[in-house]
Design an enzyme around this catalytic site. Sequence first.
Site, PDB file in Angstrom:
ATOM      1  N   ALA A  11      -0.141   8.836   6.137  1.00 36.89           N
ATOM      2  CA  ALA A  11      -0.802   8.026   7.171  1.00 36.89           C
ATOM      3  C   ALA A  11      -2.142   7.529   6.660  1.00 36.89           C
ATOM      4  O   ALA A  11      -3.166   7.657   7.334  1.00 36.89           O
ATOM      5  CB  ALA A  11      -0.970   8.845   8.446  1.00 36.89           C
ATOM      6  N   GLY A  12      -2.162   6.985   5.451  1.00 40.48           N
ATOM      7  CA  GLY A  12      -3.414   6.543   4.850  1.00 40.48           C
ATOM      8  C   GLY A  12      -3.667   5.058   5.009  1.00 40.48           C
ATOM      9  O   GLY A  12      -3.172   4.429   5.959  1.00 40.48           O
ATOM     10  N   PHE A 163       0.902  -5.273  -1.112  1.00 42.57           N
ATOM     11  CA  PHE A 163      -0.111  -6.149  -1.699  1.00 42.57           C
ATOM     12  C   PHE A 163      -1.310  -6.350  -0.777  1.00 42.57           C
ATOM     13  O   PHE A 163      -2.167  -7.189  -1.042  1.00 42.57           O
ATOM     14  CB  PHE A 163       0.505  -7.510  -2.059  1.00 42.57           C
ATOM     15  CG  PHE A 163       1.507  -7.424  -3.172  1.00 42.57           C
ATOM     16  CD1 PHE A 163       1.098  -7.217  -4.477  1.00 42.57           C
ATOM     17  CD2 PHE A 163       2.866  -7.545  -2.916  1.00 42.57           C
ATOM     18  CE1 PHE A 163       2.016  -7.118  -5.523  1.00 42.57           C
ATOM     19  CE2 PHE A 163       3.801  -7.457  -3.946  1.00 42.57           C
ATOM     20  CZ  PHE A 163       3.373  -7.245  -5.253  1.00 42.57           C
ATOM     21  N   ALA A 165      -4.853  -6.171   0.909  1.00 43.23           N
ATOM     22  CA  ALA A 165      -6.194  -5.804   0.447  1.00 43.23           C
ATOM     23  C   ALA A 165      -6.925  -5.196   1.632  1.00 43.23           C
ATOM     24  O   ALA A 165      -6.781  -5.661   2.774  1.00 43.23           O
ATOM     25  CB  ALA A 165      -6.937  -7.026  -0.079  1.00 43.23           C
ATOM     26  N   GLU A 166      -7.692  -4.164   1.378  1.00 42.57           N
ATOM     27  CA  GLU A 166      -8.415  -3.533   2.472  1.00 42.57           C
ATOM     28  C   GLU A 166      -9.470  -4.489   3.019  1.00 42.57           C
ATOM     29  O   GLU A 166     -10.026  -5.308   2.293  1.00 42.57           O
ATOM     30  CB  GLU A 166      -9.033  -2.222   1.996  1.00 42.57           C
ATOM     31  CG  GLU A 166      -7.951  -1.188   1.786  1.00 42.57           C
ATOM     32  CD  GLU A 166      -8.470   0.100   1.184  1.00 42.57           C
ATOM     33  OE1 GLU A 166      -9.623   0.455   1.437  1.00 42.57           O
ATOM     34  OE2 GLU A 166      -7.693   0.732   0.467  1.00 42.57           O
ATOM     35  N   CYS A 277      -7.164   1.070  -6.137  1.00 47.25           N
ATOM     36  CA  CYS A 277      -6.034   0.517  -6.898  1.00 47.25           C
ATOM     37  C   CYS A 277      -6.360   0.019  -8.292  1.00 47.25           C
ATOM     38  O   CYS A 277      -5.676   0.380  -9.248  1.00 47.25           O
ATOM     39  CB  CYS A 277      -5.413  -0.636  -6.110  1.00 47.25           C
ATOM     40  SG  CYS A 277      -4.404  -0.056  -4.760  1.00 47.25           S
ATOM     41  N   PHE A 339     -16.473   0.186  -0.893  1.00 45.34           N
ATOM     42  CA  PHE A 339     -16.195  -0.553  -2.140  1.00 45.34           C
ATOM     43  C   PHE A 339     -16.104  -2.056  -1.910  1.00 45.34           C
ATOM     44  O   PHE A 339     -16.127  -2.835  -2.854  1.00 45.34           O
ATOM     45  CB  PHE A 339     -14.944  -0.015  -2.841  1.00 45.34           C
ATOM     46  CG  PHE A 339     -13.630  -0.524  -2.307  1.00 45.34           C
ATOM     47  CD1 PHE A 339     -13.027   0.055  -1.205  1.00 45.34           C
ATOM     48  CD2 PHE A 339     -12.980  -1.575  -2.934  1.00 45.34           C
ATOM     49  CE1 PHE A 339     -11.802  -0.412  -0.728  1.00 45.34           C
ATOM     50  CE2 PHE A 339     -11.757  -2.055  -2.465  1.00 45.34           C
ATOM     51  CZ  PHE A 339     -11.176  -1.469  -1.356  1.00 45.34           C
TER      52      PHE A 339
END
Length: 463
Positions: A11-12, A163, A165-166, A277, A339
Site C-alpha cells: 500500500a505504498g 510510469f 510520477a509522484e 526510482c 525530492f
Amino acid sequence: MKITNICCIGAGYVGGPTMAVIAEKCPHIKVTVVDLNEARIAAWNDEDVNNIPIYEPGLNEIVAKARGRNLFFSTEVDKAIDEAELIFISVNTPTKTYGTGKGMAADLKYIELCARQIARVAKTDKIIVEKSTLPVRTAEAIKSILNNTGNGVQFQILSNPEFLAEGTAVQDLLHPDRVLIGGETSPEGQEAIETLVDVYAHWVPRERILKTNVWSSELSKLTANAFLAQRVSSINAISELCEKTEANVNEVAKAIGMDSRIGPKFLKASVGFGGSCFQKDILNLVYISKAFGLHEVADYWEQVIIMNDHQKRRFSKNIVQTLYNTVSGKKITFLGWAFKKDTNDTRESAAIYVADDLINEQANIALYDPKVGHKQVLSDLNYLETRQPAENEKYIKTFDDPYQACENAHAIAILTEWDEFKAYDWKKIYDSMLKPAFVFDGRNLLDPAEMRAIGFVYQSIGS
Ligand code: UDX
Ligand code: ADP
C-alpha cells in the site's frame, strides 16, 4: 477470465494511488490493497481522508469516493490473495545493502516473500502482475516459485510497470501516455494479457495499451527511467559549464528544448534528481549489464549517477565556499526536503545529501517543508549512518512556519520547487536575516532580478 476481485500487495506510493484509480474507474470490481504495515493501513482507513499516508494532489478525493464502496485497505493478506483473480505485487524493491550486488542490485526479498505467500495461499488459478520496478527476468523467478507449489493451481505472470510520477500520480494514472503489459507468448499468456487490458480499457483508450513480451516490458521500465534521469544529468552537466562561462542554463534549455527532436520536458537544471526510482533503476541496469559482461554499457549508464552525485556535492561545496569557507555554527535554512514538489516522499532527495555535507561542516540547519516533518527528516539523515542519531538531532531543527525558519539565518537553500515558496514575502524574509543575506536556489525557482533588487546575494544553478 472476468475479473471481479483484485488484490494489491503493498500500500505504498505505487500500490495506493494505482488501486484507488482502478477502483474509481471500475466500480464493479472489488479492489483490496493489503500491507503488512499496520500503521500504514490504519492511515489509509483514517476517517479523515486528509490523513491518508501519501500526499498526492487529488488522491484523497478519489479515495473518499471509492473507499468502502469497492476499495478496501487491509492487513489480511492471505484472505485478499485467496479471494482475488488478479494480484498486483507492488512491494518495495530497494537497492541491496548487503552481500553480492550490494549498493547496486535490487533486493528482491520482499518480492520473493510475496510469491511464496501467494503460492501457499492460492487455491484457484490467478494472474500475478508485477507492478514494482524490477530487474529484467524477475518474472521468471516469480514464475518458478509459483509453479513449483505442486497444488495444481495455474499462474500467469504479467509485467505491468508503473510510469506514474509522484506529485502528478492521479493525473498520470487517469490519462497515461501508455499502459504497458508484458506477458508470455503462449495462448494462456495472451489471454492473461487481454484480461488485464480489459481492466484498463475502462478508462484508457485501447490504442494506448501496449502489449509486449515480459522481458521487453521489464526492460522498458528501466530504460524509460534511465533516459529521463540521463536528461537531468545532461542538463546538470551543462549547468556547471554555464557557471564558468557567460551562458545561462535556463536559456540553453529553452533553446534546445524547442528542437522538436529534443523536446522541452525534463530539462530543468537542479541540485540533482532524487526519488525512489531513478538511481535504483539505473543501478539495476548497470548491475545487469555487468553481469552480462557489457562493461561499456554499464559504465555509460553509471555516469548518469556519478554526475548526479557530483551535482549534489557541488551545491553544498558552493554554499561553504561562498559563506567565506566556513559554515560552522551558522544557521542555514532549507526550504524543502521532499525530492520534488507536491509529494511527501523524501527517498533519495538531494536535500538529504546536501544536509549531510553541511552538518559535516558543523552548520546548524533550520528546515521547513510543507509536507515533511521532523521525524522523517531525522530518519532520512540517520539512514545514511554518517554520524550518531543524537548528533543529527543536534544540528537540524524543523519549523512549521517558513518565516520563523528563516529568521537570523546566514543563508537560505531552496531544495524543493514547492509553488508556495514563490509567493512568500521575500522582503520580509530578507529583513529578518543576517547580512549579507544569501539565497542558494537549487531549483531555479525564484526570479534572480527580483531577489537581487531586494538585496539578496542570490545564486541559482547554471548561471
Ligand atoms: C519517475 C518517472 O518520471 C516515472 O515515470 C516513474 O514511474 C518513476 O520515476 P518520480 O521519481 O516520481 O517519477 O518523479 P520525476 O518527476 O521523474 O522526478 C525525478 C527527479 O528528477 C526529481 O527529484 C525531480 O526534481 C528531478 N528533475 C526532474 C529535475 O531535476 N529536472 C527535471 O527537469 C525533471
Ligand atoms: P513504492 O514506492 O514502490 O510503492 P513503498 O515502500 O511506498 O514503495 O511501498 C511498498 C509497501 O509494500 C510498503 O508499505 C511495505 O510495507 C509493503 N510490503 C512489503 N513486503 C510486503 C509483503 N510481503 N506483504 C505485504 N506488504 C508488503
